[in-house]
Design an enzyme around this catalytic site. Structure first.
Site, mmCIF file in Angstrom:
data_model
loop_
_atom_site.group_PDB
_atom_site.id
_atom_site.type_symbol
_atom_site.label_atom_id
_atom_site.label_comp_id
_atom_site.label_asym_id
_atom_site.label_seq_id
_atom_site.Cartn_x
_atom_site.Cartn_y
_atom_site.Cartn_z
ATOM 1 N N ASP A 7 -3.615 6.728 0.795
ATOM 2 C CA ASP A 7 -4.629 7.329 -0.060
ATOM 3 C C ASP A 7 -5.589 8.105 0.832
ATOM 4 O OD1 ASP A 7 -5.919 7.627 -2.714
ATOM 5 O OD2 ASP A 7 -7.576 6.594 -1.724
ATOM 6 N N GLU A 9 -9.575 10.227 1.026
ATOM 7 C CA GLU A 9 -10.866 10.608 0.467
ATOM 8 C C GLU A 9 -11.229 11.967 1.068
ATOM 9 O OE1 GLU A 9 -12.096 9.041 -1.950
ATOM 10 O OE2 GLU A 9 -10.959 7.165 -1.787
ATOM 11 N N GLU A 52 -21.840 14.953 -5.153
ATOM 12 C CA GLU A 52 -20.945 14.381 -6.176
ATOM 13 C C GLU A 52 -19.754 13.663 -5.536
ATOM 14 O OE1 GLU A 52 -20.191 18.930 -6.203
ATOM 15 O OE2 GLU A 52 -21.862 17.522 -5.905
ATOM 16 N N HIS A 150 -14.610 4.077 -4.303
ATOM 17 C CA HIS A 150 -13.305 4.453 -3.776
ATOM 18 C C HIS A 150 -13.316 4.301 -2.255
ATOM 19 C CE1 HIS A 150 -11.685 6.969 -7.343
ATOM 20 N NE2 HIS A 150 -12.626 6.151 -7.769
ATOM 21 N N ASP A 155 -7.868 1.366 -1.573
ATOM 22 C CA ASP A 155 -7.040 1.904 -2.660
ATOM 23 C C ASP A 155 -5.560 1.896 -2.296
ATOM 24 O OD1 ASP A 155 -9.375 2.220 -4.000
ATOM 25 O OD2 ASP A 155 -9.326 4.405 -4.103
#
Length: 230
Positions: A7, A9, A52, A150, A155
């Site tokens: 995963d 980010e 965000e 997250h 994850d």
């Protein structure tokens, strides 16, 4: 069969639009079981972190500035994933950032033929249902209570459990779903070297035999007597 669940980010949704990869977490599976081997790294994105995005994963520019750029960790990452199939949720997103970073530092891209998308598998398995990682964890009873934000490695661990369930659970060969997506073949029993122990012999003491015979005499109308009579 070695597989890698991973995963990422990022600073946003589009590498082509200027976003960068800031974290990657990889979990090694062998025959659909976690081996305990992982790869985890943070990367300095060489740009700002939109608020965000920071609210999603909690990674801010001040923290990431203490970590190396992607180029510095690319060798270790590629050595870990080697030539294994790569499993991700909404995999095209993660592959776009991984290959974008590899291209940016002049390295060979990861072939899309190695990509396994658990979101696509979930849509086929559970049409009409929700297919987010959280929804799939709830469906399969996977504890995600520690997932406050997250995180790539967290994850990846959750997704590894989801992937195993999507492919039929631990007893993969017993699935009765005829239209299930094809699974990567597992190593056969004959291909795995196993140490064979010599047979052990257990002697029964004469006293134990006598007590057993005495016990049998106390059983009223034993079934084995009917079989013998028949």
């Amino acid at each position: 069969m070695r597989e890698i669940v991973f995963d990422t980010e990022t600073t946003g949704l589009s590498f082509a639009g200027g976003d960068r990869l800031v974290e990657i977490g990889c979990v090694e599976l062998f025959n659909r079981c976690e081996t305990g081997e992982i790869f985890h790294a943070y990367f300095h994105p060489e740009r700002d972190m939109p608020e965000e995005a920071a609210r999603v994963h909690g990674l801010r520019a001040e923290f990431l500035a203490r970590h190396p750029v992607f180029t510095a960790g690319a060798d270790d990452l590629m050595a870990f994933i080697a030539d294994a199939p790569l499993i991700a949720h909404n995999a095209h997103f993660d592959f776009s950032f991984l290959n974008g970073e590899l291209a940016r530092c002049g390295r060979d891209l990861v072939c899309l033929s190695r990509m396994i998308d658990t979101q696509a598998i979930a849509r086929q398995r559970h049409p009409g249902a929700k297919h987010s990682l959280d929804a799939l964890c709830s469906r399969y009873g996977i504890d995600r209570s520690h997932r406050v934000q997250h995180g790539a490695l967290l994850d990846a661990h959750l997704l590894a459990q989801v992937y195993v369930e999507l492919m039929g659970g631990r007893q993969i060969g017993l699935t009765l779903v005829s239209d299930a997506p094809a699974a990567t073949p597992l190593a056969t029993a004959s291909s795995i070297a196993r140490a064979v122990r010599p047979p052990r012999r257990f002697a029964v003491l004469e006293g134990d035999k006598a007590r057993h015979r005495a016990f049998l005499q106390t059983v009223v109308a034993p079934l084995w007597g009917e079989v013998a009579a028949g």
